[in-house]
Design a protein around this motif. Structure first.
Motif, PDB file in Angstrom:
ATOM      1  N   LEU A   1      23.744 -51.550  -6.212  1.00 45.96           N
ATOM      2  CA  LEU A   1      24.436 -50.523  -6.765  1.00 45.96           C
ATOM      3  C   LEU A   1      23.224 -49.436  -7.124  1.00 45.96           C
ATOM      4  O   LEU A   1      22.162 -49.882  -7.890  1.00 45.96           O
ATOM      5  N   HIS A   2      23.206 -48.200  -6.369  1.00 50.84           N
ATOM      6  CA  HIS A   2      22.014 -47.281  -6.566  1.00 50.84           C
ATOM      7  C   HIS A   2      22.690 -46.094  -6.976  1.00 50.84           C
ATOM      8  O   HIS A   2      23.688 -45.702  -6.680  1.00 50.84           O
ATOM      9  N   VAL A   3      21.855 -45.162  -7.691  1.00 48.22           N
ATOM     10  CA  VAL A   3      22.260 -43.847  -8.004  1.00 48.22           C
ATOM     11  C   VAL A   3      22.540 -42.922  -6.467  1.00 48.22           C
ATOM     12  O   VAL A   3      21.539 -43.142  -5.408  1.00 48.22           O
ATOM     13  N   GLY A   4      23.635 -42.527  -6.517  1.00 47.22           N
ATOM     14  CA  GLY A   4      24.123 -41.391  -5.197  1.00 47.22           C
ATOM     15  C   GLY A   4      24.862 -42.405  -4.339  1.00 47.22           C
ATOM     16  O   GLY A   4      25.296 -41.799  -3.408  1.00 47.22           O
ATOM     17  N   ASP A   5      25.373 -43.747  -4.774  1.00 46.01           N
ATOM     18  CA  ASP A   5      26.110 -44.245  -3.799  1.00 46.01           C
ATOM     19  C   ASP A   5      27.483 -43.939  -4.204  1.00 46.01           C
ATOM     20  O   ASP A   5      27.895 -43.602  -5.302  1.00 46.01           O
ATOM     21  N   ALA A   6      28.151 -43.912  -3.026  1.00 44.60           N
ATOM     22  CA  ALA A   6      29.868 -43.497  -2.915  1.00 44.60           C
ATOM     23  C   ALA A   6      30.291 -44.763  -3.246  1.00 44.60           C
ATOM     24  O   ALA A   6      30.362 -45.837  -2.439  1.00 44.60           O
TER      25      ALA A   6
END
Length: 206
Positions: free
Chosen positions: A151-156
């Motif tokens: 899970l990363h920043v910017g993932d939808a």
């Protein structure tokens, strides 16, 4: 009679001189005790000096080794694929563990009992753990999320019905910006146990 007077004088002399001998013996015994006291004080001071010096040497060498270990660990983490937040957590944990062990070693060198201290710290840890059970659960979940790196920043994503773009992945909470411009903060324990669907990244959104 003259013989009686002489005998009485000798008797007084015999009574007088033993008292002088007793006083002289007591003074000698007092001087010996005082001398032994100063000898023990000198030996104790010398022993304490060398003990403190050894403890200071162990502390100095230990701190140098801890700094070297942290530096090597930081260099190794910089080459890994772990999240930067995870780097901070690992380094902080390693620092706490190393300095705790170093403190216990120094206390052992100083002959300070550590059993009761360890027992007290353990009991306090259990009490804090029970009081902050939910927070610690989210903290542990945050570590797992950052460590797994899925899970990363910017993932939808769609996390248990909350759909949007991941704005922040912290140690305790994950923030999602929904498509209707809402900021939803979810505990990491919920994120870890919830049904999550990754729908892509922000680059693929219209």
């Amino acid at each position: 009679s003259p013989m009686g007077i002489v005998g009485e004088g000798k008797a007084k002399e015999r009574h007088f001189f033993p008292s002088l001998a007793d006083n002289t013996g007591k003074e000698g015994e007092g001087d010996l005790m005082l001398e032994n006291f100063f000898i023990q004080l000198r030996d104790s001071a010398a022993s304490l000096f060398w003990t403190v010096l050894m403890a200071a040497l162990v502390l100095l060498v230990g701190m140098l080794l801890v700094r070297l270990l942290l530096k090597l660990t930081k260099r190794g983490l910089s080459k890994s694929k772990l999240d930067v937040t995870m780097h901070t957590i690992l380094l902080a944990t390693l620092r706490i563990v190393c300095y705790t062990v170093l403190a216990l070693v120094v206390m052992q060198v100083l002959d300070i009992p550590t059993t009761s201290l360890i027992t007290t710290i353990g009991a306090a840890g259990v009490a804090v753990g029970l009081a902050l059970k939910d927070s610690l659960s989210s903290f542990a979940a945050g570590i797992l999320i950052l460590f797994n790196g899925h899970l990363h920043v910017g993932d939808a994503v769609d996390i248990d019905g909350t759909a949007g773009l991941v704005k922040e992945v912290g140690l305790m909470f994950t923030t999602v910006n929904t498509y209707d411009n809402r900021h939803v903060t979810l505990p990491n324990s919920t994120v870890l146990n919830a049904r999550m669907v990754e729908t892509g990244s922000s680059d693929h959104r219209p």
